[in-house]
Scaffold this active site. Structure first.
Site, mmCIF file in Angstrom:
data_model
loop_
_atom_site.group_PDB
_atom_site.id
_atom_site.type_symbol
_atom_site.label_atom_id
_atom_site.label_comp_id
_atom_site.label_asym_id
_atom_site.label_seq_id
_atom_site.Cartn_x
_atom_site.Cartn_y
_atom_site.Cartn_z
ATOM 1 N N CYS A 53 -6.510 -10.560 -9.493
ATOM 2 C CA CYS A 53 -7.442 -9.581 -8.917
ATOM 3 C C CYS A 53 -8.798 -9.460 -9.604
ATOM 4 O O CYS A 53 -9.824 -9.475 -8.938
ATOM 5 C CB CYS A 53 -6.795 -8.197 -8.915
ATOM 6 S SG CYS A 53 -5.501 -8.067 -7.695
ATOM 7 N N ASN B 237 -11.066 -2.123 -9.646
ATOM 8 C CA ASN B 237 -10.799 -3.338 -10.434
ATOM 9 C C ASN B 237 -12.005 -3.730 -11.280
ATOM 10 O O ASN B 237 -11.850 -4.184 -12.411
ATOM 11 C CB ASN B 237 -10.381 -4.485 -9.509
ATOM 12 C CG ASN B 237 -8.895 -4.411 -9.181
ATOM 13 O OD1 ASN B 237 -8.139 -3.697 -9.844
ATOM 14 N ND2 ASN B 237 -8.469 -5.137 -8.170
ATOM 15 N N ASP C 234 6.764 -14.154 6.385
ATOM 16 C CA ASP C 234 5.912 -15.081 5.637
ATOM 17 C C ASP C 234 6.132 -16.480 6.197
ATOM 18 O O ASP C 234 7.228 -16.816 6.646
ATOM 19 C CB ASP C 234 6.286 -15.045 4.152
ATOM 20 C CG ASP C 234 5.171 -15.549 3.243
ATOM 21 O OD1 ASP C 234 4.676 -14.762 2.418
ATOM 22 O OD2 ASP C 234 4.796 -16.736 3.369
HETATM 23 C C1 UDX Z 1 -4.914 -5.031 -11.714
HETATM 24 C C2 UDX Z 1 -5.137 -3.520 -11.554
HETATM 25 O O1 UDX Z 1 -4.729 -2.865 -12.767
HETATM 26 C C3 UDX Z 1 -4.360 -2.990 -10.357
HETATM 27 O O2 UDX Z 1 -4.665 -1.619 -10.152
HETATM 28 C C4 UDX Z 1 -4.747 -3.792 -9.123
HETATM 29 O O3 UDX Z 1 -3.970 -3.371 -8.017
HETATM 30 C C5 UDX Z 1 -4.536 -5.279 -9.349
HETATM 31 O O4 UDX Z 1 -5.251 -5.701 -10.514
HETATM 32 P P1 UDX Z 1 -2.954 -6.521 -12.683
HETATM 33 O O5 UDX Z 1 -3.937 -7.629 -12.579
HETATM 34 O O6 UDX Z 1 -1.591 -6.707 -12.135
HETATM 35 O O7 UDX Z 1 -3.531 -5.205 -12.009
HETATM 36 O O8 UDX Z 1 -2.741 -6.169 -14.249
HETATM 37 P P2 UDX Z 1 -3.570 -5.312 -15.314
HETATM 38 O O9 UDX Z 1 -2.607 -4.501 -16.084
HETATM 39 O O10 UDX Z 1 -4.701 -4.601 -14.727
HETATM 40 O O11 UDX Z 1 -4.120 -6.441 -16.313
HETATM 41 C C6 UDX Z 1 -5.105 -7.382 -15.932
HETATM 42 C C7 UDX Z 1 -5.458 -8.268 -17.113
HETATM 43 O O12 UDX Z 1 -6.190 -7.550 -18.097
HETATM 44 C C8 UDX Z 1 -4.240 -8.853 -17.834
HETATM 45 O O13 UDX Z 1 -4.482 -10.191 -18.181
HETATM 46 C C9 UDX Z 1 -4.129 -7.986 -19.060
HETATM 47 O O14 UDX Z 1 -3.469 -8.631 -20.123
HETATM 48 C C10 UDX Z 1 -5.591 -7.719 -19.371
HETATM 49 N N1 UDX Z 1 -5.819 -6.495 -20.166
HETATM 50 C C11 UDX Z 1 -5.515 -5.281 -19.634
HETATM 51 C C12 UDX Z 1 -6.357 -6.591 -21.435
HETATM 52 O O15 UDX Z 1 -6.653 -7.692 -21.932
HETATM 53 N N2 UDX Z 1 -6.577 -5.437 -22.148
HETATM 54 C C13 UDX Z 1 -6.280 -4.206 -21.651
HETATM 55 O O16 UDX Z 1 -6.515 -3.204 -22.354
HETATM 56 C C14 UDX Z 1 -5.725 -4.118 -20.357
HETATM 57 P P1 ADP Z 2 -0.665 -11.252 -3.228
HETATM 58 O O1 ADP Z 2 -0.701 -11.265 -4.724
HETATM 59 O O2 ADP Z 2 -1.955 -10.747 -2.619
HETATM 60 O O3 ADP Z 2 0.541 -10.582 -2.660
HETATM 61 P P2 ADP Z 2 0.534 -13.851 -2.711
HETATM 62 O O4 ADP Z 2 -0.124 -15.204 -2.719
HETATM 63 O O5 ADP Z 2 1.568 -13.547 -3.744
HETATM 64 O O6 ADP Z 2 -0.658 -12.790 -2.753
HETATM 65 O O7 ADP Z 2 1.203 -13.595 -1.281
HETATM 66 C C1 ADP Z 2 0.596 -13.816 -0.064
HETATM 67 C C2 ADP Z 2 1.632 -14.396 0.912
HETATM 68 O O8 ADP Z 2 1.065 -14.394 2.224
HETATM 69 C C3 ADP Z 2 2.059 -15.828 0.623
HETATM 70 O O9 ADP Z 2 3.457 -15.874 0.415
HETATM 71 C C4 ADP Z 2 1.636 -16.610 1.909
HETATM 72 O O10 ADP Z 2 2.576 -17.609 2.267
HETATM 73 C C5 ADP Z 2 1.597 -15.515 2.946
HETATM 74 N N1 ADP Z 2 0.741 -15.798 4.112
HETATM 75 C C6 ADP Z 2 -0.549 -16.205 4.123
HETATM 76 N N2 ADP Z 2 -0.997 -16.310 5.403
HETATM 77 C C7 ADP Z 2 0.026 -15.981 6.234
HETATM 78 C C8 ADP Z 2 0.199 -15.877 7.659
HETATM 79 N N3 ADP Z 2 -0.798 -16.143 8.498
HETATM 80 N N4 ADP Z 2 1.414 -15.496 8.128
HETATM 81 C C9 ADP Z 2 2.424 -15.236 7.284
HETATM 82 N N5 ADP Z 2 2.320 -15.280 5.945
HETATM 83 C C10 ADP Z 2 1.153 -15.648 5.406
#
Ligand code: UDX
Ligand code: ADP
Length: 461
Positions: free
Chosen positions: A273, A221, A35
């Protein structure tokens, strides 16, 4: 190709946990996570494994076991790329904040930079795996850059989207519902299948063409977010009609065709996401002229924005139409429990709204500190009137955060909130003492017995 050396570009919420599990399950593979962010890499290498930069239940143990054995974190990006047979791209792909596609399309500049860097460094054939969530046909662009700017070596591109959810990342990685691998080259696909087959049964490893894999991630998603927006839309109907959204969710969730998961009404979904991927899907649909498709999915995000605003609005209305100068305590800042991630957290928007109404916002989150809260608000603040420095206080103790407040808003569903001494909190507040449970985790009956004026999402209390 039998893989013995992997490099992952990006040590974030996806790259870090995923590589920790691969290293733990495949001691015969050297896994190097690179990174550009020196602070982040230093934290991953902290001698006290509890200080790694990402909080995920079980993750520090996994890292502790493999780090220094076959798991390495470094800022030496080029060396990492050079040494690896397989390179995972796990960099961030935020929504574009400028130019064409602003506010909707994914910003692929980090991906492009990675592709160019891989091309300039690679001296032998490599398999490049897209882990980041990407628009459909990004693999084509990556391949194009690699083939045109490289040193004449062969690159195979695979799409291997990550479905882990934060807060349960380790469990999701150890026992995935499925692993998805998209690609056009059977040998490259098999190389990656073999890695996962070290701990995932082969019938759960799906292989598809590149485009199906890229689109499946966005679709998964979009469907999940759509369920949350659907139940949240119904929560407003419940509040008006006297129905209870928890009862409705239970009743419909027992239908095996619907299923019970992702039906929890809330203050609104957050996380890095859902919104990004839906907007990305909307942008793709629009760019193909599929306006009805675009409008259909955009409504999921519109509903979510409405839910966040509605929650904040209800606080203002209930507090006699003014929160000016009133202390409003926020329990929770992370976008969900068991994570320190605050990206797109509903708490940020609710705080922004209340600050514009001149409220004094007092924040407590078990895993999020002051620096992050201030960063989030400075970034999102729509108006300098909100005066973040003066009107926001971040506490390390929940009882102090609630003391002297007019109202408490529960923004994250942390388990510990359920076990607080709510009588003690009640006694320390202005009366009437209001609680707005944006996560439906508190016992309404008990809270009312204590004396709170209690309201939750989706019931007519
Ligand atoms: C999501 C997808 O679940 C995962 O598969 C993908 O890889 C990344 O995006 P994440 O964002 O980490 O994961 O969490 P998730 O559990 O999906 O919750 C997303 C949001 O929805 C949170 O703010 C959660 O509180 C909310 N949520 C979820 C609700 O409000 N109600 C629910 O019933 C479920
Ligand atoms: P995710 O939730 O998708 O993992 P993050 O923002 O947590 O996203 O992590 C992405 C990481 O990628 C960051 O720590 C950032 O510094 C790193 N990054 C972005 N571009 C480059 C690059 N060209 N080379 C190395 N690291 C990188």
């Amino acid at each position: 190709m039998k893989i013995t050396s992997i490099c992952c570009i990006g040590a974030g919420y996806v790259g870090g946990p995923t590589m920790a599990i691969i290293a733990q399950k495949c001691p015969h593979i050297k896994v190097t996570v690179v990174d550009l962010n020196e602070e982040r890499i230093a934290a991953w290498n902290d001698p006290d494994v509890n200080n790694i930069p990402i909080f995920e239940p079980g993750l520090s143990d996994m890292v502790g076991e493999a780090r220094g054995r076959n798991l390495f974190f470094t800022t030496e990006v080029e060396k990492g790329i050079d040494e690896a047979q397989m390179i995972f791209i796990s960099v961030n792909t935020p929504t574009k904040t400028y130019g064409l596609g602003k506010g909707m399309a994914a910003d692929l500049k980090y991906i492009e930079l990675c592709a160019r860097q891989i091309a300039s460094v690679a001296k032998d054939n490599k398999i490049v795996v897209e882990k980041s969530t990407l628009p459909v046909r990004t693999a084509e662009a990556v391949k194009n850059i690699l083939d045109n700017t490289g040193n004449g070596v062969q690159f195979q591109i695979l799409s291997n989207p990550e479905f882990l959810a934060e807060g349960t990342a380790v469990e999701d990685l150890l026992n995935p519902d499925r692993v998805l691998i998209g690609g056009n080259d059977a040998q490259a696909i098999e190389s990656l299948v073999e890695i996962y087959a070290n701990w995932v049964s082969r019938d759960k490893i799906l292989t598809t063409n590149l485009w199906s894999s890229e689109l499946s991630k966005l679709t998964a998603n979009a469907f999940l977010a759509q369920r949350v927006s659907s139940i949240n839309a119904l929560s407003e109907v419940c509040e008006k009609t006297g129905a209870d959204v928890n009862e409705v969710a239970r009743a419909i969730g027992m239908d095996s065709r619907i299923g019970s998961k992702f039906l929890k009404a809330s203050v609104g979904f957050g996380g890095s996401c859902f919104q990004k991927d839906i907007l990305n899907l909307v942008y793709i649909a629009k760019s193909y002229g599929l306006d009805e498709v675009a409008d259909y999915w955009e409504q999921v995000v519109i509903m979510n924005d409405h839910q966040k605003r509605r929650f904040a609005h209800k606080i203002v209305q209930t507090l006699y139409n003014t929160v000016s100068g009133k202390k409003i305590a926020f329990l929770g800042w992370a976008f969900k429990k068991d994570t320190n991630d605050t990206r797109e957290s509903a708490a940020i928007d609710v705080a922004d709204y209340l600050l514009l109404e001149q409220a004094k916002v007092a924040v407590f989150d078990p895993k999020v500190g002051e620096k992050q809260v201030r960063y989030d608000l400075a970034y999102s603040a729509t108006n300098e009137l909100s005066n973040i420095d003066k009107n926001v206080t971040v506490y390390q103790d929940p009882y102090e955060a609630c003391k002297g407040s007019h109202a408490i808003a529960v923004l994250t569903e942390w388990d510990e909130f359920k076990n607080y001494d709510w009588k003690r909190i009640f006694d320390s507040m202005h009366k009437p003492a209001f609680v707005f449970d944006g996560r439906n985790i508190l016992d309404a009956k008990k809270m009312k017995e204590i004396g709170f004026v209690f309201s939750s999402v989706g019931s007519a209390y």
